[in-house]
Design a protein around this motif. Structure first.
Motif, mmCIF file in Angstrom:
data_model
loop_
_atom_site.group_PDB
_atom_site.id
_atom_site.type_symbol
_atom_site.label_atom_id
_atom_site.label_comp_id
_atom_site.label_asym_id
_atom_site.label_seq_id
_atom_site.Cartn_x
_atom_site.Cartn_y
_atom_site.Cartn_z
ATOM 1 N N ILE A 114 0.982 -0.263 -0.023
ATOM 2 C CA ILE A 114 0.125 0.067 -0.117
ATOM 3 C C ILE A 114 0.946 1.385 0.395
ATOM 4 C CG2 ILE A 114 -0.388 0.194 2.642
ATOM 5 C CD1 ILE A 114 -3.130 1.054 0.315
ATOM 6 N N LYS A 127 -1.120 -3.037 4.511
ATOM 7 C CA LYS A 127 -2.283 -3.003 4.463
ATOM 8 C C LYS A 127 -2.604 -3.782 5.905
ATOM 9 C CE LYS A 127 -3.978 -4.200 0.831
ATOM 10 N NZ LYS A 127 -4.873 -4.421 -0.245
ATOM 11 N N ALA A 131 -4.266 -2.438 9.120
ATOM 12 C CA ALA A 131 -5.568 -2.505 9.617
ATOM 13 C C ALA A 131 -5.719 -3.292 10.961
ATOM 14 C CB ALA A 131 -6.063 -3.859 8.653
ATOM 15 N N GLU A 138 -8.226 0.022 8.757
ATOM 16 C CA GLU A 138 -9.061 -1.325 8.599
ATOM 17 C C GLU A 138 -9.877 -0.896 8.216
ATOM 18 O OE1 GLU A 138 -12.041 -4.356 8.650
ATOM 19 O OE2 GLU A 138 -11.732 -2.544 10.050
ATOM 20 N N PHE A 141 -9.468 0.181 4.164
ATOM 21 C CA PHE A 141 -8.742 -1.216 3.196
ATOM 22 C C PHE A 141 -9.945 -1.950 2.907
ATOM 23 C CE2 PHE A 141 -4.556 -0.042 5.501
ATOM 24 C CZ PHE A 141 -3.835 0.731 4.350
ATOM 25 N N ARG A 142 -10.793 -2.005 4.086
ATOM 26 C CA ARG A 142 -12.050 -2.574 3.944
ATOM 27 C C ARG A 142 -13.255 -2.005 2.499
ATOM 28 N NH1 ARG A 142 -16.114 -2.836 7.096
ATOM 29 N NH2 ARG A 142 -14.594 -2.458 8.689
ATOM 30 N N ASN A 144 -11.954 -0.606 -0.003
ATOM 31 C CA ASN A 144 -11.185 -0.922 -0.868
ATOM 32 C C ASN A 144 -10.278 -2.535 -1.550
ATOM 33 O OD1 ASN A 144 -10.049 2.285 -2.351
ATOM 34 N ND2 ASN A 144 -10.155 1.218 -0.143
ATOM 35 N N GLN A 151 -1.898 -0.634 -4.572
ATOM 36 C CA GLN A 151 -2.381 0.330 -3.658
ATOM 37 C C GLN A 151 -2.500 1.862 -3.941
ATOM 38 O OE1 GLN A 151 -6.936 -0.041 -2.234
ATOM 39 N NE2 GLN A 151 -6.764 -2.611 -2.192
#
Length: 284
Positions: A114, A127, A131, A138, A141-142, A144, A151
Motif C-alpha cells: 500500500i 495493509k 488494519a 481497517e 482498506f475494507r 477498497n 494500491q
C-alpha cells in the motif's frame, strides 16, 4: 583427619564467548586450582574469570549437571581431589527484536502493498499490519477490497506539520513506541512556532508536531498514542503557549489536556484569556 586444602580443575566444556561475539576461551581449556577446603568457591571462579578476561555473569560453573553456588565451599558441595568443575556460557534468552524488525521492514519497504500519500509525501506500508493496529485503516482498506495489487490512497491533511506527524503515527503502529517523538520532545522549544490565535480563527495555520500527532491519534482512533501525546504536551505547556495548545486540542475533545491548560492559564489570567477559544473562555 580433616582436609585443609584441595586441588581440582576448571574445564571449559565449550568455547566461552564474551559479549555474545568474541571467543575468549577455547573448549578444552583447563585451569588447575588449589584452595582451602572451607573457602568459598567464588575465589577460584574469580581467578578463572580474571585470567581469561571473562565476565562472571556470562558463564556458569557446574559440577555434574548442576550449577555450583559460588558462596559455598568445596567441602559443602563435596568436591574431591582432582574433580572437574565444568565451565559453560550462561544461556541467556536474548532480548526481543520484534519491534526493531517490524520498523526495519517498514524503513526498507520490504514487501509493501500500500502507498499512502499524506501532505504530498508518499509512505509505503503493509495493509495487514495497519488494519490490525488501527480501526480507521481497517475500515479504509475494507472499502477498497475491490482493487488488487499495489494500491495508492491519498489522505486528506489540514496540518502544516502533517507529514512528520504521520510518519510518527506509522512508527507507533509498527513498534508501539515513537522514538522520533521522544527525540523531538527532548528539544527545549518543542512548542515554539505555535501561532497567536484569535477567536475568529477557524483553525490554526501552524502546528507543533506533537499537537499534530495528538490530532492524528484522535482522528485515526489510537487512544494510547493520544494519551502519550497528552502527557508529553502537559510537560511542555507554559503560560505563554497554553492558550494556543488549549485552542488546538479543544477542537478534538482532549478533556485532560484542556483542564491542564486552563489550570496553567489561571495562574496568570492576563497572559492568555484574550487569545483562547470562546467556549474555553466560558469554562475558565
Amino acid at each position: 583427619m580433616s582436609i585443609e586444602a584441595i586441588s581440582f580443575g576448571l574445564l571449559a566444556k565449550e568455547d566461552l564467548i564474551l559479549y555474545g561475539s568474541l571467543t575468549r576461551v577455547k573448549m578444552g581449556t583447563y585451569l588447575h586450582v588449589k584452595m582451602e577446603y572451607k573457602e568459598p568457591l567464588k575465589k577460584a571462579f574469580r581467578h578463572f574469570c580474571n585470567r581469561y578476561n571473562l565476565r562472571k555473569d556470562d558463564i556458569v560453573f557446574k559440577l555434574g549437571n548442576y550449577p555450583v553456588d559460588e558462596n559455598l565451599s568445596p567441602e559443602a558441595v563435596h568436591i574431591k581431589g582432582n574433580d572437574i568443575i565444568a565451565v559453560y556460557n550462561e544461556k541467556k534468552i536474548p532480548s526481543s527484536s520484534f519491534q526493531k524488525d517490524l520498523w526495519s521492514m517498514y524503513q526498507k519497504e520490504m514487501y509493501t502493498d500500500i502507498t499512502l500519500i499524506f501532505d504530498k509525501r508518499e509512505f509505503k506500508a503493509h495493509k495487514a499490519l495497519l488494519a490490525a493496529r488501527c480501526p480507521k485503516f481497517e475500515a479504509m482498506f475494507r472499502a477498497n477490497l475491490a482493487e488488487s495489487g499495489m494500491q495508492t490512497i491519498t489522505l486528506d491533511s489540514e496540518l502544516e506539520y502533517g507529514a512528520d506527524a504521520f510518519k510518527m503515527l506509522l512508527e507507533y503502529l509498527y513498534t508501539d513506541e515513537v522514538k522520533s517523538f521522544e527525540e523531538k520532545s527532548s528539544a527545549p522549544h518543542i512548542l515554539e512556532g505555535l501561532p497567536v490565535l484569535s477567536c475568529s480563527s477557524p483553525r490554526p495555520r501552524a502546528w507543533s508536531p506533537i499537537v499534530s500527532l495528538f490530532c492524528l491519534a484522535e482522528e485515526y482512533l489510537v487512544p494510547r498514542l493520544k494519551d502519550m501525546c497528552t502527557e508529553e504536551l502537559k510537560s511542555r505547556i507554559t503560560r505563554e503557549n497554553a492558550p494556543e495548545v488549549l485552542y488546538q486540542t479543544d477542537l478534538y475533545g482532549a478533556d485532560t489536556l484542556k483542564q491542564h491548560c486552563m489550570g496553567v492559564i489561571l495562574e496568570r489570567p492576563d497572559k492568555g484569556q484574550n487569545r483562547i477559544n470562546p467556549s474555553c473562555a466560558v469554562d475558565i
